[in-house]
Design an enzyme around this catalytic site. Sequence first.
Site, mmCIF file in Angstrom:
data_model
loop_
_atom_site.group_PDB
_atom_site.id
_atom_site.type_symbol
_atom_site.label_atom_id
_atom_site.label_comp_id
_atom_site.label_asym_id
_atom_site.label_seq_id
_atom_site.Cartn_x
_atom_site.Cartn_y
_atom_site.Cartn_z
ATOM 1 N N ASP A 88 -26.042 43.856 -75.559
ATOM 2 C CA ASP A 88 -25.021 43.746 -76.324
ATOM 3 C C ASP A 88 -24.444 42.096 -76.106
ATOM 4 O O ASP A 88 -24.778 41.545 -75.052
ATOM 5 C CB ASP A 88 -23.894 44.841 -75.989
ATOM 6 C CG ASP A 88 -23.047 44.948 -77.429
ATOM 7 O OD1 ASP A 88 -23.251 44.220 -78.278
ATOM 8 O OD2 ASP A 88 -22.102 45.702 -77.186
ATOM 9 N N ASP A 123 -21.812 40.508 -83.796
ATOM 10 C CA ASP A 123 -21.199 41.138 -85.133
ATOM 11 C C ASP A 123 -19.727 41.323 -85.043
ATOM 12 O O ASP A 123 -19.189 41.242 -83.982
ATOM 13 C CB ASP A 123 -21.792 42.450 -85.475
ATOM 14 C CG ASP A 123 -21.643 43.597 -84.379
ATOM 15 O OD1 ASP A 123 -21.745 43.293 -83.442
ATOM 16 O OD2 ASP A 123 -21.501 44.624 -84.800
ATOM 17 N N CYS A 273 -24.518 74.186 -62.460
ATOM 18 C CA CYS A 273 -25.557 73.368 -62.996
ATOM 19 C C CYS A 273 -26.602 73.196 -61.866
ATOM 20 O O CYS A 273 -26.446 73.219 -60.879
ATOM 21 C CB CYS A 273 -24.854 71.832 -63.112
ATOM 22 S SG CYS A 273 -26.256 70.755 -63.921
ATOM 23 N N CYS A 275 -29.054 70.846 -62.199
ATOM 24 C CA CYS A 275 -29.772 69.566 -62.329
ATOM 25 C C CYS A 275 -29.870 69.029 -61.094
ATOM 26 O O CYS A 275 -29.399 69.452 -60.140
ATOM 27 C CB CYS A 275 -28.931 68.753 -63.266
ATOM 28 S SG CYS A 275 -27.352 67.804 -62.124
ATOM 29 N N CYS A 278 -26.542 68.062 -58.927
ATOM 30 C CA CYS A 278 -25.726 69.281 -58.702
ATOM 31 C C CYS A 278 -26.296 70.285 -57.796
ATOM 32 O O CYS A 278 -25.631 70.977 -56.997
ATOM 33 C CB CYS A 278 -25.091 69.889 -59.815
ATOM 34 S SG CYS A 278 -24.238 68.791 -60.955
#
Lengths: 650, 650
Positions: A88, A123, A273, A275, A278
Amino acid sequence: MFELIRRDGLARIGKLDTPHGPLETPALLPVVNPRLVTVPPRELYDAFGFRALITNSYIIRNDPKLNARAREVGLHAMLDYPGVIMTDSGTFQSHMYGEVEVRNEDIIAFQRDIGTDIGTVLDIFTEPDWSKERTAEAVDVTLDRTVEAAKLKDRMLLAGVVQGSVYEDLREDCARRLALIDVDVHPIGGVVPLMEQYRFADLIDVIVASKKGLDPSRPVHLFGAGHPMVFALAALLGCDMFDSASYAKFARDDRFMFPEGTASLGDMKDVHCHCPACQSHTYREIAEMGPAERTALIARHNLWISMEEIQRIRRAILEGDLWELVERRCRAHPALLSALRRLGKHREFLERFEPLSRDNSMLYTGPETLSRPALLRYEKRFFERYKYPGTEVMVAFEEGGKPYGRHYQQQIAQVLESCDAHFFVASPIGPVPIELDEMYPIAQSLFPDPPDLETKERIREQMEHLSHEHPYALGVAWDGEATIDTLAMMCRRPPSFNVDLARVRAVADYQFGKGAADLLLDGKVEIKKSETTGKIRNVLVSGEHILSMRANDGFFTLRPPGAARLLKGFAAPKLRVAVKDDAVPFNREGKNVFCAFVQECDPEVRPMDEVMVVDKDDRLVALGRALLTREEMLSFRTGIAVKVREGIKL
Amino acid sequence: MFELIRRDGLARIGKLDTPHGPLETPALLPVVNPRLVTVPPRELYDAFGFRALITNSYIIRNDPKLNARAREVGLHAMLDYPGVIMTDSGTFQSHMYGEVEVRNEDIIAFQRDIGTDIGTVLDIFTEPDWSKERTAEAVDVTLDRTVEAAKLKDRMLLAGVVQGSVYEDLREDCARRLALIDVDVHPIGGVVPLMEQYRFADLIDVIVASKKGLDPSRPVHLFGAGHPMVFALAALLGCDMFDSASYAKFARDDRFMFPEGTASLGDMKDVHCHCPACQSHTYREIAEMGPAERTALIARHNLWISMEEIQRIRRAILEGDLWELVERRCRAHPALLSALRRLGKHREFLERFEPLSRDNSMLYTGPETLSRPALLRYEKRFFERYKYPGTEVMVAFEEGGKPYGRHYQQQIAQVLESCDAHFFVASPIGPVPIELDEMYPIAQSLFPDPPDLETKERIREQMEHLSHEHPYALGVAWDGEATIDTLAMMCRRPPSFNVDLARVRAVADYQFGKGAADLLLDGKVEIKKSETTGKIRNVLVSGEHILSMRANDGFFTLRPPGAARLLKGFAAPKLRVAVKDDAVPFNREGKNVFCAFVQECDPEVRPMDEVMVVDKDDRLVALGRALLTREEMLSFRTGIAVKVREGIKL
């Protein structure tokens, strides 16, 4: 170069070529803050499988140490990341902190020089509360800077940002002007405040307006979209890339991201969770960790969950149930449900990308399902293209088991014993003549019982519309045996309805356009059915095999004699994809039509439509199914435009 | 013994004491086939954390080798499982294969002798297509066998199965008769065919009918419910235990389970799962595995996903958003959406368990949200208990930002300049007098914009109901500035509306019953507000502090002088929990009221209601919040009935 691999409506799986190899989309690019690394880039690549990340060239440029190092070893070595790096430009810093001290040409050159794969124009961030005048002026500056940047980019891909605040016309105009500039990726910018304020319905308008103007062959990046809650909805509208600093920001505030929303550790009474981050920890362990360790864990949780959601979306695009996924996801918050409803405003646009059929059944999830482009498609085509059989009366049944013809078999047979009748079902999809009961999405859809008010109201409206249009002397709603007595008394003509012939006619007109059935069926018609299923398989006219019917979606594939009739009867470009001369020999061999060789195409062609591939003199070259719309075929420089089934040898 | 730890409506987190220690519910018991072990029991315990499993005593008994081994070393050693083992009795085999060759007393004795923790009666599986007569006879046999089994069970816990096919009255009657027998766990049986046929709406009726009859202090097990798609819905209705052979059966057919439904490997184009079983494998690797290896992987996937869903539900019960979770889950399939709609039929029953308020906001997910018991509660209490202020006119606003009073602050001020007006908001929850705008769920709820038809229709109906009831000389819908002119012309009296006093009155009547405000506010009323938020904090009457208002849900906590007024004005048992003599001294010390010491309770008490703890002579002993309904307090032998905030010392 961006190639479309698979699509479902505006959603797509694509491949973007970059200096560091191809990047598959949809893709989430984790934001790496070069001054505060939460998860090392190498781990993002190796453990999580993130093939691209985004970092900030403005921060690197302004930090003397980072600046020197980036110039010396390059961005990839500096971050120790082998994948695609996007940068960016400082625009977001201007949104956060006001003006930034850099010129567009300098930051572009800097990005290019440190080896960025995808650099971004500086921009102007157009805020949602800006006046239209101020926004329009800022958009002009952004476009000037994009032109300037395009000249400096060299091998670097360039991201040209769509701005325009919440003004749909400015967004579309900005997008259209960007399409004329030599850039490679289109972020939609200035949307973070909308997401932060849960103005998801306005976000929908902004995305759709941008998509309308953009060149379809360039990937679209929803700038700053980092919450898995919005990925599916944004992907449905054709956003290919996302980026997320949220995984780390949320983690620093002890917030867990889920596709169903955010949960703060303080409000949570448990974790559920599994995942990889976790799974080996209890709630208590996490709560009692030191802040740095906990942030590290939650950031990884947020990344795993985000990655899983991106993969879930990919699977949905491949399997054809993205609408169902989006409609479920939008139940995470009423503001998302508002956004889902806002899609109804854009259904004419969405219909242009809606495939003829899908492998998956259409499942009703709520009143919002009624605004899906598949239903608009049915409504439009039915009322525009359907030719009523010339029976004396029409009997309308309520929604029932599918296929309707089998469900109402006995009633139909009873009526036809004494009456010149035709049959409709008052389905939530629209008025369904009994002979269309096997066609997508009629047979391939499921609605709950009982229907909700919105569904009842739609059925009522659609049947009222039918009542204004139909040519029958008498129309009655089926009301049990009594209906038969009534009809027997009032009907004067003997039965004339032939469901098989009616099916061939109705599907042909629906699929190929009004009048197609007359063109195709001129002569002695023979209908061959499957002995096992009883379904229509082939249609012969005057001894020639003109059509085959597909068992899964009830549509036709064209045989060459059928195509010859349509070519003769329908003027170009209808149903055609015209190819350039040098492709003709290959397509005649049965090879697919590639975008680069498409000369012209019927603008009414929809994805998965049966099309005729022709040469510049409108001679038939091949038959197949279009994968793209006309604009896409003419815009993409690579990829398949028509999947050819059969080449026509000379 | 079963103890209730936390609850949300009928849903609960509980603890069941067994010979192998306590089992926390909601719990999923994986089915272990003793002859075909897919995942070893030890792994279920150690790796997955399943603290209970279920196996089949009929199979063990009929297999000479297993029979001998089970008798020799006991079931736990045979399976190498340290957790709780439940056994089924052969009933499901009778459903699958017809009659079984075993007598009830023999299979009960066998289960007991091999060390089963929870044995099951040999009940008769009542099929959904059975006649009512046949079903009723079979239920009688099941009940006789349950009585017989209860005599034989010894230390083993006994599962007494609710049967009755799809006949709600038979289910409820069976449950009521079972409640009188000395059993410990109540499976709801005979429901597998309903689930296999996606007759989830009928399943709702069966569960609710069973719950109505059962003793609330015993855990309820939904027999054969093994798909994570239904866990949340079943838990919402008070099912505490589930069992699953599906994880292994589905795996053998290459089917992955998800809360959003089943996906067959053959239809899947990708996997997107990060569960411990899937995370290190690609789709291709899984597809190319040998069948045994693949089954092993998918079975573990199915178990991880099921376990994660159970933990998700547990979290939702703790955090107060189970309704939202269920409403999202029921978008997985239209048949589940039909089931969600069927809940509306049971909302009177559900309302009896609906808490006064929740920590989480109420989020609208679709028309089905309008059938939630929280809305029925509001509607009933508002129309039964609300006392209109005596203003001349009423102005009705449309739904707007919350709290309404702040959103419409300016309009209200303008009207009150010239007019004796009171104000309502036409909310989807019901007609909301402006002074109730901070009370749960009015302020603590979110609806999408625009509303759907069902919401508009509900608002219309509710406002029409209001228009028949209200005593104002004039009622007008707010229509901008013009309304002010109209009102100024027609209104003859000066403003009299005091929003603070009205709020105290309206909340008091809503929370404590009609007339409560008159009892509480008899005297000189002083209202103290928070200096920071401007919200009411304390209410004093004639110098005594009688009420405090909670900031989070807008309800009152009672202070002793307030309680004294209610005790005097309302006859027992209203708002009381009467405790036995031996508990009185403890409760006076501020200790909680335990179930075992509850003598009586107001049947109108709802979970989280403010209650007065009294002794047998109706003297005030303590103040606190009820966690249970009357039936629950009288049924449970352990656990907290009233969380005491303040003991009243003598």
